[in-house]
Design an enzyme around this catalytic site. Structure first.
Site, mmCIF file in Angstrom:
data_model
loop_
_atom_site.group_PDB
_atom_site.id
_atom_site.type_symbol
_atom_site.label_atom_id
_atom_site.label_comp_id
_atom_site.label_asym_id
_atom_site.label_seq_id
_atom_site.Cartn_x
_atom_site.Cartn_y
_atom_site.Cartn_z
ATOM 1 N N ASP A 198 6.301 10.870 6.091
ATOM 2 C CA ASP A 198 5.651 9.757 6.764
ATOM 3 C C ASP A 198 6.330 9.594 8.124
ATOM 4 O OD1 ASP A 198 4.727 7.398 7.749
ATOM 5 O OD2 ASP A 198 4.990 6.251 5.890
ATOM 6 N N GLN A 201 6.893 5.957 11.952
ATOM 7 C CA GLN A 201 7.932 5.350 12.790
ATOM 8 C C GLN A 201 8.701 6.371 13.622
ATOM 9 O OE1 GLN A 201 8.500 2.069 13.228
ATOM 10 N NE2 GLN A 201 6.888 1.520 11.798
ATOM 11 N N LYS A 224 1.407 3.387 17.201
ATOM 12 C CA LYS A 224 2.873 3.226 17.236
ATOM 13 C C LYS A 224 3.485 4.187 18.240
ATOM 14 C CE LYS A 224 2.992 1.931 12.345
ATOM 15 N NZ LYS A 224 3.124 0.477 12.295
ATOM 16 N N CYS A 362 5.407 -4.740 4.308
ATOM 17 C CA CYS A 362 4.692 -3.739 3.475
ATOM 18 C C CYS A 362 5.685 -2.824 2.779
ATOM 19 C CB CYS A 362 3.712 -2.903 4.294
ATOM 20 S SG CYS A 362 2.380 -3.839 5.004
HETATM 21 C C1 LIG Z 1 6.480 3.909 7.857
HETATM 22 C C2 LIG Z 1 5.027 3.539 7.917
HETATM 23 N N1 LIG Z 1 4.147 4.237 7.192
HETATM 24 C C3 LIG Z 1 2.847 3.968 7.225
HETATM 25 C C4 LIG Z 1 2.350 2.949 7.992
HETATM 26 C C5 LIG Z 1 0.876 2.695 8.023
HETATM 27 O O1 LIG Z 1 0.399 2.974 9.304
HETATM 28 P P1 LIG Z 1 -1.063 2.547 9.746
HETATM 29 O O2 LIG Z 1 -1.178 1.093 9.434
HETATM 30 O O3 LIG Z 1 -1.092 2.827 11.211
HETATM 31 O O4 LIG Z 1 -2.003 3.378 8.959
HETATM 32 C C6 LIG Z 1 3.211 2.166 8.741
HETATM 33 C C7 LIG Z 1 2.728 1.012 9.524
HETATM 34 O O5 LIG Z 1 3.446 0.072 9.772
HETATM 35 C C8 LIG Z 1 4.598 2.491 8.724
HETATM 36 O O6 LIG Z 1 5.469 1.800 9.451
#
Ligand SMILES: Cc1ncc(COP(=O)(O)O)c(C=O)c1O
Length: 404
Positions: A198, A201, A224, A362
């Site tokens: 993932d 970030q 981001k 989250c």
């Molecule tokens: C580490 C991480 N993974 C996944 C996501 C999900 O990203 P998105 O909302 O742009 O799909 C985020 C969003 O804050 C995140 O910080």
């Protein structure tokens, strides 16, 4: 040369007043701000270039198609991979779902999936769903009580599970901690494990070279990385990527269609059904141009200086507890003040024009792991200044005085 004042002039929103105070934007982990060039590129598409891609033979459509595909080349170069290994999606969430759903016929009850307690819900829930659908078992990497990773313990764990799928974040959105991926990925290599990183970030702050990282999948969100919302992508090593089932079917992803049967294109086409977010892709390309124009070493040094400065200031305030790892961090600080509710701190800070995030970010399992319900999170980007940190600390001290 990197001059933060010059950089800030490229970001129109940063001159705003919020609650009659200059905006101090410390929420870049939620979404980064956008330079004028990204805003202009998006607007230019609708004012001068608007046409659908991959369809028409007329000039506008051909121009839109080549700009759209040139953007794919650009993001591929940014991560040092091939263009055909990049799929456009809505963002990191959609990319993880694409992979998890796309693997549904490759896993069964003998399969195992490993995730970590550090993950954003977007890198937890799709794997829970896949485990439920296929009967695969779901395992959790044993991290330490302070949420850092003891590599030896995790290597030992991975060797015992021999996972079919291993999904982990490159940098925690709640803490900013950077995962030392190398030893973990090398460990599972011998089990032919499907690896997903993932990168939501890390994509902007660390710009990983995905060829050397050698993961199978890496997901990212444009918003981001200075780009627009609603666009992002998935990198997949070509054979692995092409072996996934498509998440959505319909126009554009097909090779041929009869009323009873259809055949699909190869990746990336088979994952891009329907009309894509063309303006978003072009805005994202402008964001990549902007990032490429920066002195990366200076940007990184500036972000790390802001992080260390803020850490030392926060550490000097009695009653502040910091959860982030100071040693390996993209520039995000997760903290609480005594047992005050993080929403109260964030609301008070907002009155001073300081934008921070509060809540569980989250990452409910991570908050549980740390023994808290939530936290305040201040996250920095290269357009922040020492004055931003000073204003934040002053506002925090005044807020705390009101609460005490
Ligand atoms: C580490 C991480 N993974 C996944 C996501 C999900 O990203 P998105 O909302 O742009 O799909 C985020 C969003 O804050 C995140 O910080």
């Amino acid at each position: 040369m990197f001059t933060v004042e010059k950089i800030r002039a490229d970001f129109p929103i940063l001159t705003q007043q919020i609650n009659n105070q200059p905006l101090v934007y410390l929420d870049s982990a939620a979404t980064s701000q956008k330079p004028q060039s990204v805003i202009t590129a998006t607007e230019r598409f609708y004012t001068q270039q608007n046409a659908n891609v991959h369809r028409g033979r007329h000039t506008l459509s051909e121009q839109a198609t080549s700009a759209y595909e040139a953007a794919r080349d650009k993001i591929a170069r940014y991560f040092n991979v091939q263009s055909r290994e990049i799929v456009w999606t809505k963002g990191a969430t959609e990319s993880i779902n694409l992979v998890a759903n796309g693997l549904s016929q490759q896993l069964d009850k003998n399969s195992s999936i490993v995730i970590s307690p550090l993950e954003h819900h977007a890198n937890i829930v799709p794997w829970q769903q896949l485990a439920m659908k296929t009967g695969a078992s779901l395992h959790v990497l044993p991290i330490q009580s302070n949420a850092t990773i003891n590599i030896n313990a995790c290597v030992k764990f991975l060797k015992s599970v021999k996972p079919t799928v291993f999904a982990i974040t490159h940098a925690s959105n709640a803490l900013g901690n950077i995962t030392n991926l190398g030893p973990l990925l090398r460990t599972v290599d011998e089990f032919n494990t499907i690896t997903l990183i993932d990168g939501a970030q890390s994509a902007m702050h660390l710009q990983p070279n995905l060829q050397s990282l050698d993961c199978d999948f890496y997901v990212f969100s444009a918003h981001k990385m200075l780009g627009p919302t609603g666009i992002g992508g998935l990198y997949g090593k070509y054979e692995r990527l092409n072996s996934l089932l498509p998440n959505q079917t319909g126009g554009e992803m097909i090779e041929s269609v009869s009323l009873t049967h259809s055949t699909f294109r190869d990746a990336p086409g088979k994952f891009e059904a329907g009309t894509p977010n063309i303006a978003g892709v072009l805005g994202f390309a402008a964001a990549i141009d902007y990032l490429n124009s920066l002195d990366k070493v200076a940007v990184h040094a500036h972000e790390q200086m802001l992080f260390s400065y803020a850490m030392s200031k926060l550490n000097n305030i009695d009653g502040i507890k910091i959860y982030s790892d100071i040693d390996s961090n993209i520039g995000t600080i997760c903290f609480n003040y005594k047992d005050e509710h993080p929403f109260d701190i964030a609301t008070l800070l907002d009155g001073y024009g300081v934008a921070v995030r509060s809540g569980h970010h989250c990452t409910q399992p991570l908050m549980t792991h740390l023994g808290i319900n939530g936290s305040v999170r201040a996250s920095f980007a290269f357009y922040n200044t020492v004055q931003d940190i000073d204003a934040f600390i002053k506002a925090l001290q005044e807020s705390i005085a009101l609460l005490d």
